[in-house]
Each structure stands twice: as C-alpha cells, then as structure tokens.
Write an enzyme that holds these catalytic residues in place. Structure first.
Site, short mmCIF file in Angstrom:
data_model
loop_
_atom_site.label_atom_id
_atom_site.label_comp_id
_atom_site.label_asym_id
_atom_site.label_seq_id
_atom_site.Cartn_x
_atom_site.Cartn_y
_atom_site.Cartn_z
N CYS B 113 37.88 42.76 39.38
CA CYS B 113 38.69 43.94 39.10
C CYS B 113 38.14 44.68 37.87
O CYS B 113 37.06 45.24 37.92
CB CYS B 113 40.16 43.52 38.93
SG CYS B 113 41.31 44.89 39.02
N HIS B 214 41.60 40.03 43.78
CA HIS B 214 41.65 38.90 42.85
C HIS B 214 41.67 37.55 43.56
O HIS B 214 42.72 37.15 44.06
CB HIS B 214 42.93 39.00 42.02
CG HIS B 214 42.94 40.13 41.05
ND1 HIS B 214 42.76 39.94 39.69
CD2 HIS B 214 43.10 41.45 41.22
CE1 HIS B 214 42.81 41.11 39.07
NE2 HIS B 214 43.02 42.04 39.98
N GLU B 216 41.77 34.68 42.18
CA GLU B 216 42.67 33.75 41.48
C GLU B 216 44.13 33.97 41.87
O GLU B 216 44.96 33.07 41.71
CB GLU B 216 42.48 33.84 39.96
CG GLU B 216 43.20 34.99 39.27
CD GLU B 216 42.49 36.34 39.36
OE1 GLU B 216 41.51 36.46 40.14
OE2 GLU B 216 42.94 37.29 38.68
#
Ligand SMILES: Nc1ncnc2c1ncn2[C@@H]1O[C@H](COP(=O)(O)OP(=O)(O)O)[C@@H](O)[C@H]1O
Ligand SMILES: [Mg+2]
Lengths: 80, 244, 751, 80
Positions: B113, B214, B216
């Site tokens: 990002c 993302h 994660e």
C-alpha cells in the site's frame, strides 16, 4: 477557449501540507525557503467565443462548485 | 503474551531494535518493518509475520544501519501525512539509502500500500500511484489474480491463483508510461483504473515488490480471509533462501 | 512586572459593537455572555474583567463547555458499577476489562462546524474525540460515526453527506484509527442542521491511566503539537452554541483545518510519554483551547498556574491575548510535567517531530495568572471558569402537541403489498446499505475488527488475549420525537441487544444528546424525558453512564431538530466466539427463528409508516425491562453455545427488513411464514431473528425456555427469493433485485 | 522572494480529478466545458536576492522533491 482557475486557501486558514513541504525542504538543505502555501489550478477547455461571457460562466462555476467559498479564494484567467 | 504491543501500541523508537518472534520455526533471518512518521500498518505486518514464525524487527525511518536485517517490508499508512505526493517525502528518510542498497543486493524488499507508493517514489519500482478512478477511498476485500510466480512475494503461488485481499487506499491507481511493467498480480475486476489492472508489480529481479492490497489483513480466518498468508509465507521463505 | 487588568477593547475579533439606541452593545454580549453572567464575573473578580478574562469566561461559560443548561439534569444518570474506573467528568469514561486491561471511550458532536464546512467540520470532530481518548493514556483503537442529514434529493444535503463522509475518511484513515461502525440517517428535520457525532474507544493497561490534572505546585505545563492560529475564535461560544440563520455565512472565516498527520505524531508521542511515566497529567485542547486546558486541570488539582503566552508557538503574527486564549487550533495537548522530566518530555517531542514549549508553572493557591508581552493580562480563580460556571434550571413542560401526536395514529385499512413495501424500505437511504460510506473508511486496521460494519454491533478482539470489546451505537430521532422517554430507553435496550448478539455482556454507556433550543420549555422537556428513559434502561440493565456530550441549539430558523440522543454502549466478551457471529453466515437449509414478544404489532414511529405514507404519529410501544434482559441473556447464550452463526435485531423496517438483510448478506434466499402482516413491519423492541442448523432445534428451544423469552420458528433459508408466506398466499421478492436495491440506494442517489 | 511552482500532470497520465470535475460541471448544466485538467501550485517564500540563483535552487527542489518526473511536469516562476 482555455480558461485557468487559480484556487488558493485563504491566508488565515491553516495549510498543514504547505508547512510540511517547507519542513521537508529544510531537511533537504533548502533552508532558504521560509514558507510554503499550496494551491490548485484547474485548466478548463470551454466552448464559446465571447471572453466576457465565458469568464462570467466560469466565475459562476467557481462559486457553485470549483472553489470552496468557506476556505478558498479563486481567480479566473481566460487564456483565449 | 498480553503485551499492549499486540493491540497496536506504538513502535516506540526507544523500544526499537527489540526483536520478537512467536516461535523460531525458521532460521534466524530477520525481516525489518520500517516505520515512518504516519505509518500505521507496521504492527499488523509484524503480527502476521510473527504468526508464521518469522523474526521481525521494527526499524525507525531515521535508522541507517540495517545490519542483521535480511529483508524489509515498507508497511501501509500515511508516511509524512501523504503530503505533497504520497511517498514523496518518505523517500528521503535516512533509512531509504539502506533499503536501496538491500534492493540492489537482491534482498527482498516489499512495499504494501503506502509502502508500494514509497518504492515508486524512490524509483525502486517504476511507475506511480495516483488517485483512484472514482476519487474515493476504497476499503474492501477485492480479488486479485497472481500472474507471476517469480518474485519474493509470489514464489509459493501458482500463476492463475485468485486471492481475496482487502484493499485500503485512495491513491491506488497504478500508472506507468514506461509500459515495460512487470505485473505480478492483477485485480480480477477493474476496481480503481490501474494500468493493466495491476495490483502488484515487481522489479526485473523480482526481489522488490509493491502490492496495493494488504496481505496482513487477510492472514487469519477470523479476519474474513487467510489468503494473504501464502504471500507472507513466500516472503519468509525467500528471506530464508537469501540467507542460506 | 506591570499589571494591566484594565479592560481593553482590542483583540476582540467579533468586530465593532453593534450600535443600539443606548450606544454600543457591551462586548460581553457579543461574546455570548448575558448581563447576569457578566455581573457574576464582576462579583467573582471584584472588579471589571480584562479583555483576556472576558474571553476566557465567554468560552468556558458557553453552553458547549459549561453544560449550563444541562448539568442539572445529567446528575440523573446512574454512574456507578464495580467496573467503572473513571466516570463522567473527565475527558473520557474508563472501565475495567479485567486482567489489567481498561477501555476508555467517549462520544462527541461536531454538528454546527460540519454544516459550515462538512469536510473540515467532520475531520476536526474526529480529531477532537481522539484527543479526548488518548488524553486518558489509551491508544485509540476504533471510531464510530453517527451522521444525520436531510433527504438526499436536495443537492445541499448530498453535498453535506458526501463532505462529512470524506472528512471522516480523510482524517480517520490518515491518523491511523479505523472507523468500524456507525449510523447513517436521513430526516427532513436535519436539512439545515446535520448531526455529526463520533465515538472513539481506546485501550490501555491500568498502570497507564492518566488524568487531566495539573498535579503538584512546581509542575511545568508543556504545550505540545500544532502552532496556535486564529482558528475557531469565537467558535466555542458562537459556532457551537448559536443557532443557524441566514447570517451564519458571516462567521465562516473561523473554520478550522485538521491535520491528521500532526495528530498521529501527537498520539505516538503522548503514548511514549505515558509509557515512560513522564507526565503527571494531560489535557487536550478542544473547544475553549488554552482557557480550558489551563483552568480545568488546575481546578481539578486545586492549584493555580502562572502562564506566559509569549511562549506559545503561533502560526500567525500579532495574536492578542484573548485570541491566544480562545483559539481552537487543532492537534494540541497540554502536558503537566515534574520539573525533572521536562527535558525528557522535550526530547520525546523532538523525536516525533512535534513542537513543544514550556508555557507555564503550577503554583500554590488557586489563581490562574496569565502574562502576555510582559504584562499580566488575566488573574482569576482557576475554578471560577469551571466549577462556578452558571447553571440554569431552565423551565420545561410537556408540549401541548404531544397529545395530538399520540392521537394522530395512522389507520391501516388493509395489508400492504409486501413485496413492494420491502423493496421500498430497502431503497430508503436510512435503511439501505451504508457500504457507500463505510467502504471509504479504513475499518480493518489493527486486525482487531472481527465483526465489522454491516452488522449490528462491532466486535473488536484484543490481540494476545481472549477478550473482545463489543460496541453498538444507536439513535432514532423519530422514535424520540414521538416519545422521548420510551425512545431514550429503547435506544439503550437496542444497543445492549446488539452488543449481546456478538456474545458480549453490556458494561457501560456514553451518550450524545443532540437537541434543539434549550430556551424552549418543549425542548427542555424532551431533554429531561430522554435522560429519564436512558437512566431507567441503564438502571434496569445495571450499567452506568460514564460520559457523554450535549449539543443544544440544533435548530434552523426557529425549528428544532427531532430530539436525537445517540447511545454508545460498550460490552465485553471473554472468550470471544470463534468464528464470531456475522450476518453473512446464514446458509441454505438453516432454520430462521424469531425471539421476543410474539404480539409485536406496534407501527407508530416505524420506518414503514414514514416511508410508505410519510406519516409520523402515534405512540411507540413501551419497552419492557424484563423482556429486554431475557432477550440479552438468550442472545448471549446462542452465541456462547455456538447455536447460531447469524443474529440480527429487529429495528428500522421491522422483521421484513431484518430477514432480507440476512439473506442479502449471505446471498441465500429465505422463506418466512407469518400470521399477521404487522409482525413483519413493526419495530417493537426486544426482538431479534437468528439462523441455526436444524440439528440445534431442541437446544434452541430449551435455551429460550430457560431465558424466559417467546420463540417462534419462522421458516428457513434457501433458494434465491425472499418469500413471505401466509396460508397459500405468497409475496415474493427476487434476492438479486433486493440486493441490488439495497446496495445501490446510496450510490445511485449520490451519482 | 516569492516563487510559484506550477505542477501539471503529464498529458499521457490519467487525471481522475479533472475527469470528475468535468462530469460534475456537465451535471450542473455547464456543458460548454469540454475538458478539465488539474494542477497544483506551490507558493514559496525564498530568501535570496539573485533571481537566477533562486530560480536554479527551486528547479533543483522540483527535480528532487516537488515534482515526480514520471507523471508530472513543472514550471518555476519567480515573482520577485
Ligand atoms: N450527556 C452526557 N452524559 C454524561 N456525561 C456527560 C454528558 N455530556 C457531558 N458529559 C460529561 O461532562 C464532562 C465534560 O464534558 P466536556 O466539557 O464536553 O468535555 P471536553 O472539554 O473534553 O469536551 C465529560 O466528562 C463528559 O463525559
Ligand atoms: Mg476533552
């Protein structure tokens, strides 16, 4: 016709982005820069041949949409 | 275990260089997670990597010594407030010189990002990220198709695999006039106007990767998807390979 | 040092006094102080106030800061429970979550600023509520926004709505705190006066709790963060308290601009200060700026303070003492520091690249002394700004029109066409999916959001523990107009049920009381009744009110908004359910159940009457504390025993909408059997629907019996239609059509 | 010295904001506007008295920080 609208935030209104840019310039060694203010420009292609009436319409657009009258001032420039 | 850090407490500079790992399943490779003022996904990335057994270290943007660090992640957030252009100011942080050296040495360097935006500004990746086509911030899961398995992030993924990962960006539209872009993953649907529907791109060596969604945020079932794990596992494995 | 306490005229930025027949109006009136209040100031000081003093009193005694019209009533709230660590009176309420974990939370409004400039108004609202929470030592982990506007067919309302959503997104996302839930509502009454409320919750360890106190004499006041400009001068007393009229355009220059990046650095710096135990107390600078940040902590600690305004970092040259004292510039905090720690505090600030300056010293006695340009410009008892603020017990009385409202019942002559009605309701902007708004918010940061926007309550796990915090925020102006007392109570019960449906136990409430002009007895009556209702429900559930906010003067050209309290309820569940219940977990073949009163046929105040007939009248059904508790207990049992993967309370749009929302979220059809069509559209309280696997039928029935709550099996999930069936008659809505209607309602209107 | 930096997006790069403004103007009835491009302005206060050397420094700032050559062009104007 080409019309340029310059939009600036009023001087009394804070400009955190400008302040941050000034700080970064100083960090990079450009400490002769004492202040930065940010502004926007809009380049419009407008159909029409009468400068005055085009200008009037664009001022109208600024008041209604392009600028935020609460915090910004603008200036219209017809380039022809 | 109930450390406030796990909830998202500050990566305090005075605590920096503290390492943590849940289990040393892998060797002693260390993945550095770089924090700029305004970064905000660093602890999430750390959490997800640690859950895979990786050893991680939070690196402050003023650190220049990356010795002992084998790979870096530039996490998401709003480094320097995204002022001027997203990533523009972060690029000059002292740590970036070392990050560039690691990239040149073939070490894994991954930007997620805002980290992707910083890598572009730092010219470690080509192109740039501009405002989404519809001019709105987009925070929702999207599908991406991995099209290149030759990078540190995607080595464990078959080309053609579709993953669901959350997107969370305003300046998420990838553009590159150079056109010889190495696209690693594409959005299945055109969500933000990105050139070639690029969701992730890499350098020629495949060791520097920028990804907009993302991994994660989709690293556990309880978060709605665990599809991101395979990417982070790829990074951990690549880090391990590099250091063998 | 020379003392100059003579009143000075310069520095009052509101322009020259308006001439009247008797000469110029006195400045105190232009600053919003009444003649009586001015006389009181003279009495306190035993002399005429200086300009700086007048400025301080005017902002601190404004309605917004002093609660002068409401304080008398707020005392009604129950505020105690064993788990309350900090109740009302501080910047945020704090409750104990066990094992050394605390939660700090608060709700605030930024209604008037958001009307003047929607993006910045909402953005600075977010910034302000965050500061209230991290002032307490907590890391802010989540935000919820409750926003209300006039109908979207008016361009101005569309502008306000999209501006406010962008402002919340712009600030919240960049500051790095996820916005995980909220409410979006549209009613005619908010056209000239939108409501923008934001709640924030933070988490901290118990040893990190910090209070807004100046501590001991000798401590040093350190101002942290942004430079001070002429932002919002007069804002506290003028913008936040005066009603809108045609002149509000003239007040525009006092718009404040938020800087989320500065705030992010301020959060990290403050958390480091707490972590290293470097501060004795902290106070945020919000409305009333320095005036508040100096006087409140001094008053709380029973000390005085010497302050030198020349040390305040400014953004603009030549600011006067009143301007410096009144400025509402954003992203500033005041830390009170023992002398030995000052250097360390300044070093932390430098590390995070925020400005810091020592502006004062805590003194013995109770005098707040302010110097500027080498002269004393104010010298007053610190507590006179806070504790001695005026209190008004304003007249109140039940409005004559309440009886008319109640008797104005809609006569339902026939059953409506259910399919059409459902689609109409799903298309109503107040009911339709709010994804257009919340997908602009980062709602996933910190990886804590395990039940997120689009569900009833939010569930946030605390990583590394098996605890999760549940939050629901609820408001309903129409309901509260029709009965503020029942309405207030029902909001608490609704929020509590929403929290229970995540498995959590309700623990505490914060409230935001958005009302009209308190000088009207009608409005004060609504206000009092609402407080009564909220209090009764909290007492019944055994939960305290630990904080809140009052916003009065929400009126346009003399017309008040609906009384619109917003309740934010926080609960705790441990261990949290894995997987957590979510609306999208209904599956083909599952049973659909209804829990709660079987005789729910009340339609007064319902979205159905409003949307279909444009009718707002009748008296809403009274809540029932016993039933509320049974519903809460039963919902928690269903979740704890993993009997139901998806639960949904019945509120706006009734059972029909509730069931449709489950079907839409899960992409599976549903068949609902009903006996009386009113059951489908009533919004009567304490009811929820849920899905279960058929194998759990007996367990579900046993649990309901044990909880003492009526239970009915309404049908089952499957197919790709939403079907309401009675006898042989069926109303059928194609799931795809329902989904499209529900999801496109906002984007379609916003273009 | 006052220096204005005009930053324009290169013509080959998309300008979503410009496109959105053009659409909104058309919606409001200003259909004579056929195209809109957005730009930014930075107003710098710079210490120094030699126009040429100030200009040179600011060009340097643009190359290093203020503009991104991948997507932007810039123009420096010293107002004096
Ligand atoms: N409606 C309410 N219910 C309960 N407490 C309230 C309410 N309104 C205000 N309070 C409490 O009064 C105190 C002072 O509020 P306020 O002056 O608005 O604080 P701040 O200066 O931080 O904005 C706070 O602790 C707040 O929680
Ligand atoms: Mg406060």
């Amino acid at each position: 016709m080409k019309v340029t609208v310059h939009i600036e935030r009023r001087a009394v209104i804070a400009d955190p982005e400008g302040a941050m840019i000034a700080r970064s310039l100083a960090d990079l060694g450009y400490d002769e820069v004492t202040a930065v203010r940010t502004g926007r420009t809009l380049h419009l292609e407008v159909e029409g041949d009468d400068v005055e009436s085009v200008e009037k319409r664009v001022i109208d657009m600024c008041d209604r949409l392009l600028a935020n009258p609460v915090i910004e001032d603008y200036r219209v420039e017809v380039d022809q | 275990m109930a450390d406030l850090c796990l909830l998202g407490t500050t990566p305090l500079p005075h605590r920096l260089r503290r390492r943590g790992s849940l289990a040393s399943l892998v060797g002693d490779e260390v993945i550095g997670v770089v924090v700029f003022p305004g970064s905000n996904c660093e602890l999430d990335v750390q959490w997800a990597l640690q859950a895979l057994g990786a050893e991680t270290e939070i690196v402050w943007h003023r650190d220049t010594d990356l010795s002992g660090i084998d790979a870096v992640v530039l996490p998401g957030g709003f480094a320097h407030g995204d002022y001027l252009r997203t990533g523009a100011i972060a690029r000059f942080s002292p740590v970036m010189t070392s990050v560039a050296e690691m990239a040149a040495a073939g070490r894994p360097v991954v930007g997620i990002c805002n980290g992707f935006q910083i890598l572009c500004e730092a010219r470690l990746l080509g192109g740039a990220l501009i405002a989404n086509r519809d001019l709105s911030f987009i925070c929702r899961p999207v599908e991406i198709e991995v099209v290149d398995s030759g990078t540190v992030l995607t080595a464990a993924v078959e080309p053609g695999t579709v993953l669901t990962l959350p997107l969370n960006s305003y300046e998420g539209q990838f553009t590159d006039p150079a056109e010889d872009v190495r696209i690693v993953a594409r959005y299945v649907a055109d969500v933000n106007g990105s050139q070639g529907r690029a969701a992730a791109v890499a350098n020629a060596g495949g060791n520097v990767v920028g990804i907009m969604p993302h991994p994660e945020r989709s690293s556990e079932e309880i978060l709605g998807s665990a599809d991101g794990r395979v990417l982070l596992e790829g990074l951990v494995a690549a880090t391990e390979r590099m250091t063998v | 040092m020379k003392t100059d306490l003579a009143p000075e005229q310069d520095g009052i930025t509101e322009g020259p006094p308006t001439p009247t027949d008797d000469g110029p109006a006195p400045i105190h009136r232009l600053l919003g102080l009444t003649d009586g209040e001015f006389a009181r100031i003279v009495e306190i000081l035993d002399r005429e106030p200086s300009a700086a003093e007048l400025a301080m009193y005017s902002v601190m005694w404004s309605e917004h800061c002093s609660y002068k019209s409401s304080r008398a009533h707020l005392g009604r709230f129950p505020t105690e429970a064993p788990w309350v660590v900090v109740g009302p009176g501080e910047n945020a309420g704090v409750i104990d979550l066990g094992d050394g974990w605390l939660a700090a939370f608060r709700i605030e409004s930024h209604n008037h600023p958001s009307y003047v400039e929607p993006y910045q108004g909402a953005a600075t609202g977010v910034g302000g509520i965050l500061r209230d929470v991290f002032t307490m030592g907590a890391r802010p982990v989540a935000l919820w926004d409750q926003i209300r506007f006039g109908p979207l067919d008016q361009p101005k309302n569309r502008y306000l709505f999209s501006g406010v959503v962008s402002g919340i997104a712009g600030y919240g996302n960049a500051v790095g705190v996820p916005t995980v839930g909220g409410e979006v509502d549209f009613e005619e009454c908010y056209t000239g006066n939108p409501l923008v409320n934001v709640m924030c919750l933070g988490i901290l360890r118990s040893d990190q709790l910090v209070l807004g106190t100046a501590g001991e004499p000798g401590n040093v006041a350190v101002l942290l963060g942004a430079a001070t400009g002429r932002d919002g001068i007069g804002g506290a007393s003028v913008l936040a308290s005066a009603s809108f009229d045609e002149e509000s355009g003239a007040k525009r220059p006092s718009v404040q601009v938020g800087d989320p990046f500065e705030e992010k650095k301020l959060i990290e710096a403050c958390l480091e200060l707490y972590d290293r135990d470097l501060v004795a107390g902290v106070q945020d600078l919000g409305a009333a700026g320095l005036s508040c940040a100096l006087s409140e902590p001094a008053a709380r600690a029973g000390v005085g303070m010497d302050v030198d305004l020349d040390t305040v970092g400014v953004r603009e040259p030549q600011m006067t003492a009143p301007e410096l004292l009144m400025s509402e510039s954003q992203e500033r905090m005041m830390a009170f520091v023992a002398p030995g720690n000052v250097e360390a505090v300044l070093a932390v600030a430098a590390k995070w690249e925020i400005a810091a300056s020592v502006v004062g010293t805590v003194t013995e006695g109770r005098t707040l002394r302010v110097r500027h340009n080498g002269q004393v410009v104010a010298e007053l008892p610190a507590a006179s700004l806070t504790d001695e603020a005026p209190r008004y017990d304003r007249p109140l009385g039940e409005p004559a029109w309440m009886e008319d409202l109640w008797s104005n019942k809609w006569k339902h002559v026939a059953q409506p066409a259910l399919a059409t009605t459902l689609l109409q309701l799903l298309d109503d902007p107040s009911i339709a999916s709010a994804a257009w708004a919340y997908e602009q918010y980062d709602h996933m940061l910190f990886l804590g959001t395990i039940v997120g926007p689009g569900n009833d309550g939010t569930l946030l796990r605390i990583k590394g523990t098996d605890k999760a915090v549940a939050v629901s925020t609820d408001g309903n102006g129409r309901l509260c107009l029709l009965d503020p007392r029942r309405g207030g109570a029902r909001l608490v019960y609704e929020a509590a049920l929403n929290v229970a449906m995540t498995g959590a136990e309700p623990r505490a409430v914060v409230d935001n009381l958005n009302f009209g002009n308190p000088e009207k007895p009608d409005v004060m009556w609504q206000f009092r009744q609402t407080i009564e209702g909220i209090s009764e429900a909290c007492e019944a559930l055994g939960i305290p009110v630990v904080g809140g906010n009052v916003s009065f003067y929400n009126e346009t050209d003399g017309t008040d908004i609906y009384p619109t309290p917003v309740v934010g309820l926080v609960g705790l569940v441990e261990p949290y359910p894995v997987p957590p219940p979510r609306l999208d977990r209904c599956r083909e073949g599952m049973d659909l159940w209804l829990a709660g009163p079987a005789d729910a046929i009340g339609l007064a105040g319902s979205a159905f009457e409003k949307v279909t007939f444009g009718h707002v009248g009748g008296r809403p059904t009274a809540p029932d504390a016993t039933m509320a508790k049974a519903a809460i207990g039963f919902a928690r049992r269903l979740v704890a025993d993993h009997l139901s993967p998806a639960l949904h309370d019945i509120s706006d749009g009734g059972l029909a909408v509730a069931v449709a929302e489950m079907a839409i979220a899960s992409a599976v059809g549903v068949v609902v059997d009903y006996a009386d069509w009113r059951h489908l559209l009533s919004e009567d309280p304490h009811r929820f629907v849920f899905a279960t696997d058929p194998e759990h039928r007996t367990s579900v029935e046993d649990a309901a019996a044990a909880a003492g709550i009526p239970l009915a099996r309404l049908g089952s999930f499957g197919g790709n239609e939403i079907i309401f069936s009675r006898g042989g008659a069926k109303a059928v809505v194609d799931l795809a059509t329902a989904t499209e209607t529900y999801r496109s309602a906002l984007p379609r209107r916003l273009g």
